[in-house]
Design a protein around this motif. Structure first.
Motif, PDB file in Angstrom:
ATOM      1  N   SER A 494      49.470  38.599 -51.566  1.00 38.14           N
ATOM      2  CA  SER A 494      50.209  37.934 -50.372  1.00 38.14           C
ATOM      3  C   SER A 494      51.070  37.045 -50.783  1.00 38.14           C
ATOM      4  O   SER A 494      52.362  37.065 -49.843  1.00 38.14           O
ATOM      5  CB  SER A 494      49.290  37.292 -49.616  1.00 38.14           C
ATOM      6  OG  SER A 494      48.174  36.754 -49.943  1.00 38.14           O
ATOM      7  N   ASP A 495      51.274  36.582 -52.189  1.00 40.29           N
ATOM      8  CA  ASP A 495      52.018  34.982 -52.564  1.00 40.29           C
ATOM      9  C   ASP A 495      51.863  35.406 -53.929  1.00 40.29           C
ATOM     10  O   ASP A 495      50.984  34.838 -54.727  1.00 40.29           O
ATOM     11  CB  ASP A 495      51.222  33.825 -53.091  1.00 40.29           C
ATOM     12  CG  ASP A 495      52.527  33.092 -52.889  1.00 40.29           C
ATOM     13  OD1 ASP A 495      53.746  32.857 -53.756  1.00 40.29           O
ATOM     14  OD2 ASP A 495      52.498  31.783 -52.461  1.00 40.29           O
ATOM     15  N   GLN A 498      52.728  32.511 -56.833  1.00 43.99           N
ATOM     16  CA  GLN A 498      51.338  31.804 -56.219  1.00 43.99           C
ATOM     17  C   GLN A 498      50.807  32.672 -57.029  1.00 43.99           C
ATOM     18  O   GLN A 498      49.585  31.872 -58.362  1.00 43.99           O
ATOM     19  CB  GLN A 498      50.502  31.527 -55.124  1.00 43.99           C
ATOM     20  CG  GLN A 498      49.823  30.502 -54.940  1.00 43.99           C
ATOM     21  CD  GLN A 498      49.965  29.174 -56.178  1.00 43.99           C
ATOM     22  OE1 GLN A 498      50.604  28.006 -55.755  1.00 43.99           O
ATOM     23  NE2 GLN A 498      49.303  28.389 -57.150  1.00 43.99           N
TER      24      GLN A 498
END
Length: 511
Positions: A494-495, A498
């Motif tokens: 999702s990121d 990160q």
């Protein structure tokens, strides 16, 4: 998994062969050995003084007791002293294969004891083996002497070895592994051969190493077959069991000592962890391959000693399928990235590879191209990554002369040793876990094997790949592997930024 292995064999009162060797060898590979004794020999280091067959009633009582409580994943068979024993064991094996929830694999080491009168020279004995037993055997492991007694083929060269294996397979054995300890061809070398007619097609494997000069080799055949049985029980493919058994025997021969006044037993040691004990995978283009007159497919020329990577620890290794993700990874500081594009046109590939090389230089990253070595050379890529199936098709000399780095995929011990022949720039081990990106049926390695691979290949940068995400990256890196490759852990996050930071932290925390 069921790690129970039976050995149906004779007892060696001298402790060097038979069930005594079987149990020790099996224990070295972490399986539980059970026994059904077929004969009591009176022997020592000087020879066999008496052979006392066990009655079929007593053998059957042992088998019934084991079957009721401790079913085996693999059954290893050694000495069968007469036709009645062969018939009894064959009947039981047929029953096991037909009725057990998981049919056991059968490894047969056809023991011949010359000093007691060859067990395999009686015509009715050989006929019973052919007609009753071999159709139930998954792997037969004769030495050259036993092969000649069973087949009537004198092993004067590689073609005769192949012919003898085919004859044994024509009688029902699925795989034939001919041990070459008594076959001095080429001079000074021990050459072993395996033909595996499995459900995945017919495969041939040749292994070789310099002969280990020691008189203390009693029990090598029993031990080798037992290691193969143990490895098969743990789910290893036969080619890996083959190479591990050879390494185990080589290790044991080097450590063998005399007990008594005659020939001492091969030493029963541990899982082989020294690369010097492993045999060479023989293939076309190698020195041993030339000695054995192997035909070289196509215009194949073997090359070895590729350009080294700049660092032995490649860190996070992103495998991506587009320029979009390639640039995102490079921009986030991922230094090692592989472009793996499937089903693209030649024009799309050329454009993508040229652009990938440019992006690698822009971000000071090392970009590898999967498979397409011609375009990688043309556009000056940092490196190329090939699978085992690509090695015979690629122009390895051209890759080496271009100065590109070469990474090779491996799936298990045999493929690892085959890759070692080429002295690549790095070696990748997989699949560590099941993955949805490709079908890896039968090729899942797991952490247990990865922990074995890494120290064996310590001279190379090493990469773990397959089903690795953030939750697994730390435990994979803890094995000592120098790089962790991910496919979906970045692109499906999702990121992604990160995800890259977290993956790098998990990997680098083990340095």
């Amino acid at each position: 998994m069921n790690h129970v292995v039976w050995t149906i064999a004779g007892s060696d009162s001298g402790g060097g062969a038979g069930i005594q060797a079987d149990i020790k060898a099996m224990q070295s590979f972490g399986v539980h050995g059970c026994t059904a004794i077929t004969a009591l020999t009176a022997q020592n280091s000087l020879g066999v003084e008496a052979l006392n067959p066990i009655s079929t009633d007593v053998i059957e009582s042992q088998l019934l007791a084991l079957e009721s409580d401790m079913k085996a994943r693999v059954i290893k068979i050694g000495m069968l002293a007469n036709v009645q024993q062969i018939q009894l064991i064959s009947e039981h094996l047929k029953h096991y294969k037909a009725t057990w929830p998981v049919a056991p694999l059968v490894v047969y080491d056809p023991v011949a004891i010359a000093s007691s009168g060859d067990l395999l020279t009686e015509e009715d004995t050989v006929s019973a083996i052919k007609e009753c037993l071999l159709p139930l055997v998954d792997v037969i492991t004769p030495n050259t002497h036993e092969t000649q007694l069973l087949t009537g083929i004198y092993l004067i060269g590689p073609s005769a070895v192949i012919e003898a294996a085919q004859k044994l397979q024509s009688w029902g054995a699925k795989a034939v592994l001919i041990k070459g300890g008594h076959w001095d061809y080429p001079s000074g070398y021990c050459i072993d051969y395996c033909s595996d007619a499995s459900s995945y097609g017919s495969n041939e494997y040749w292994l070789g190493n310099e002969k280990i000069q020691t008189p203390h080799s009693h029990g090598t055949g029993c031990s080798m077959a037992s290691v193969i049985a143990a490895c098969l029980a743990k789910g290893y493919p036969l080619k890996d069991a083959f190479i591990l058994a050879k390494a185990y025997i080589n290790q044991g021969l080097k450590a063998a000592v005399r007990y008594g006044e005659g020939i001492g037993p091969v030493a029963q040691t541990s899982f082989p962890d020294n690369l010097d004990d492993y045999p060479q995978v023989i293939e076309a283009g190698s020195w041993l391959g030339d000695e054995l007159d192997f035909e070289q497919p196509n215009e194949f020329t073997m090359a070895a000693g590729f350009t080294e990577c700049e660092n032995k620890r490649l860190g996070l290794y992103a495998v991506v399928d587009s320029l979009y993700w390639l640039e995102k990874c490079l921009a986030q500081g991922v230094k090692t990235v592989q472009l793996r594009m499937k089903n693209a046109s030649e024009e799309e590939l050329e454009h993508a590879i040229a652009a990938a090389v440019t992006l690698g230089k822009k971000y000071d990253g090392n970009v590898y191209i999967n498979d397409h070595w011609q375009l990688a050379i043309k556009h000056g890529a940092y490196g190329v990554h090939l699978g085992q199936e690509d090695l015979l098709e690629a122009n390895l000399v051209a890759i080496k002369e271009s100065g590109m780095r070469l990474g090779i995929s491996t799936h298990g011990f045999y493929e690892m040793l085959r890759a070692h022949n080429y002295r690549p720039s790095y070696m990748a081990f997989g699949a560590i876990y099941p993955t949805t990106t490709k079908d890896m049926t039968g090729q899942i390695q797991g952490l247990e094997k990865l922990k074995r691979f890494v120290p064996l290949m310590s001279d190379y940068p090493t990469v773990a790949i397959g089903g690795i995400d953030l939750s697994r990256a730390g435990e994979v890196a803890a094995t000592g592997v120098g790089s962790v490759a991910v496919v979906r852990a970045i692109s499906e996050a999702s990121d992604y930024q990160q995800a890259i930071a977290d993956l790098q932290m998990a990997i680098n925390s083990n340095e």
